[in-house]
Design a protein around this motif. Sequence first.
Motif, short mmCIF file in Angstrom:
data_model
loop_
_atom_site.label_atom_id
_atom_site.label_comp_id
_atom_site.label_asym_id
_atom_site.label_seq_id
_atom_site.Cartn_x
_atom_site.Cartn_y
_atom_site.Cartn_z
N GLN A 1 35.45 78.23 -8.55
CA GLN A 1 34.71 79.34 -8.15
C GLN A 1 33.24 78.73 -7.96
OE1 GLN A 1 35.29 82.64 -11.19
NE2 GLN A 1 36.37 80.93 -12.17
N GLN A 2 32.78 79.42 -7.11
CA GLN A 2 31.23 78.87 -6.73
C GLN A 2 30.29 80.07 -7.16
OE1 GLN A 2 31.43 78.84 -2.52
NE2 GLN A 2 32.30 76.65 -2.76
N ILE A 3 29.24 79.76 -8.03
CA ILE A 3 28.15 80.70 -8.28
C ILE A 3 26.77 80.13 -7.84
CG2 ILE A 3 29.75 81.19 -10.44
CD1 ILE A 3 27.59 79.21 -11.89
N SER A 4 25.90 80.86 -7.85
CA SER A 4 24.67 80.88 -7.08
C SER A 4 23.49 81.10 -8.36
CB SER A 4 24.39 81.64 -6.12
OG SER A 4 24.28 83.20 -6.30
N PHE A 5 22.15 80.72 -8.10
CA PHE A 5 21.21 81.13 -8.75
C PHE A 5 21.02 82.83 -9.07
CE2 PHE A 5 19.75 76.83 -7.59
CZ PHE A 5 19.86 76.20 -8.92
#
Length: 79
Positions: A1-5
Amino acid sequence: QQISFIMINNLIKKNKINPEAINEEDLFNKKIFKRSKGNLKLLNIGIPYKPTNLEISFASKNAIEVLEKNGGKIKLTKK
């Protein structure tokens, strides 16, 4: 899973998570992310609002640089 700021900033605000100690395991345990979808990877999208200390499986090089430049620290649990 990709998360961002951007996602992290929202988590801090919405779920009242302490930015000084964000842990991937806690995010799974609090059901914020589903463990069944795999480990988390931090991508360099957005800018952290506050200095953030993060323990996460993976992160892009640029995300690490931005996090550290903004006074945060990161610990990668996988390589």
